[in-house]
Write a protein that holds these residues in place. Structure first.
Motif, short mmCIF file in Angstrom:
data_model
loop_
_atom_site.label_atom_id
_atom_site.label_comp_id
_atom_site.label_asym_id
_atom_site.label_seq_id
_atom_site.Cartn_x
_atom_site.Cartn_y
_atom_site.Cartn_z
N GLY A 59 -32.59 4.32 22.21
CA GLY A 59 -31.26 4.68 21.72
C GLY A 59 -30.20 4.83 22.79
O GLY A 59 -29.01 4.86 22.49
N PHE B 129 -27.13 1.47 23.51
CA PHE B 129 -26.24 0.92 22.50
C PHE B 129 -24.82 1.44 22.65
O PHE B 129 -24.21 1.91 21.70
CB PHE B 129 -26.78 1.22 21.09
N GLU C 204 -20.82 1.41 22.84
CA GLU C 204 -19.85 0.70 22.01
C GLU C 204 -19.53 -0.69 22.56
O GLU C 204 -19.32 -1.63 21.80
CB GLU C 204 -18.57 1.54 21.92
N LYS D 53 -21.90 -4.59 21.87
CA LYS D 53 -22.10 -5.19 20.54
C LYS D 53 -22.39 -6.68 20.61
O LYS D 53 -23.07 -7.21 19.73
CB LYS D 53 -20.86 -4.99 19.67
N ILE E 215 -25.44 -1.06 13.46
CA ILE E 215 -25.75 -0.02 14.45
C ILE E 215 -24.50 0.79 14.75
O ILE E 215 -24.55 2.02 14.85
CB ILE E 215 -26.35 -0.63 15.73
N TRP E 216 -23.39 0.12 14.90
CA TRP E 216 -22.13 0.78 15.24
C TRP E 216 -21.33 1.16 13.99
O TRP E 216 -20.55 2.08 14.03
CB TRP E 216 -21.31 -0.10 16.16
N GLN E 217 -21.57 0.46 12.89
CA GLN E 217 -20.87 0.77 11.64
C GLN E 217 -21.47 1.98 10.94
O GLN E 217 -20.78 2.70 10.23
CB GLN E 217 -20.90 -0.44 10.70
N LYS E 218 -22.78 2.16 11.10
CA LYS E 218 -23.50 3.27 10.46
C LYS E 218 -24.33 4.00 11.51
O LYS E 218 -25.56 4.01 11.46
CB LYS E 218 -24.41 2.73 9.36
N PRO E 219 -23.66 4.61 12.49
CA PRO E 219 -24.39 5.22 13.61
C PRO E 219 -25.34 6.35 13.17
O PRO E 219 -26.40 6.52 13.77
CB PRO E 219 -23.29 5.73 14.53
N ASP E 220 -24.98 7.09 12.13
CA ASP E 220 -25.86 8.16 11.68
C ASP E 220 -27.16 7.60 11.10
O ASP E 220 -28.24 8.16 11.31
CB ASP E 220 -25.16 9.05 10.65
N PHE F 287 -28.50 4.71 11.94
CA PHE F 287 -29.27 4.18 13.07
C PHE F 287 -29.97 5.31 13.82
O PHE F 287 -31.16 5.23 14.14
CB PHE F 287 -28.37 3.38 14.01
N LYS F 288 -29.24 6.38 14.05
CA LYS F 288 -29.84 7.53 14.76
C LYS F 288 -30.99 8.11 13.95
O LYS F 288 -32.04 8.45 14.51
CB LYS F 288 -28.79 8.60 15.03
#
Length: 153
Positions: free
Chosen positions: A79, A82, A84, A87, A98-103, A105-106
């Motif tokens: 993790g 990644f 910003e 991409k 991954i960047w659109q839905k970071p929560d 992904f985490k």
């Protein structure tokens, strides 16, 4: 005769901006390369586990520990790569999600970390126990790839 100094200044400004931008690109490629290397390690461990499941390699508790240790180490580092600005480039297979839905992904990453730790802590002593733990861990791989990896076809 016209003064060519403004033109020369513009050329120098563009050249300077290009030189300044190069290190940023290198940082992007470094992050991409690091996560690709981690996935190669993870793939190697996964392949070793799959060979046990297929009967192509012999199970041993030491081998199970080795496999789950490698997967957990990857899970704990993955993790971090990644940012910003990573991409695109470097033949990345990281999906925009991954960047659109970071929560999301985490959460997927935390689940993988927890499951690899649980498998490692379970320390399977026989092949049946290994199969159960390995199945739990690799289900994470499948779920994450479906949501957060670009199709490489």
């Amino acid at each position: 005769m016209t003064d060519k100094r403004p033109f020369r200044f513009a050329v120098l400004a563009v050249a300077a901006a290009t030189i300044v931008a190069v290190p940023a690109v290198a940082a992007n490629l470094d992050a991409i390369k690091a996560r690709q290397e981690l996935m190669k390690k993870n793939g190697k461990a996964t392949k070793a586990g799959a060979m046990i499941l297929k009967g192509e390699a012999k199970f041993s508790p030491d081998k199970a520990t080795e496999i789950f240790t490698e997967m957990h180490e990857v899970a704990m580092k993955f993790g971090d790569y990644f940012p910003e600005d990573s991409k695109e480039g470097g033949k990345t297979e990281a999906a925009p999600a991954i960047w659109q839905k970071p929560d999301d992904f985490k959460a997927a990453l935390v689940k993988y970390q927890e499951d690899t730790k649980a498998a490692l802590d379970a320390a399977p002593k026989d092949e049946d126990a290994f199969k159960q733990q390995f199945g739990m861990v690799t289900q994470n791989c499948k779920n994450c790839h479906e949501k957060f990896r670009l199709d490489d076809k």
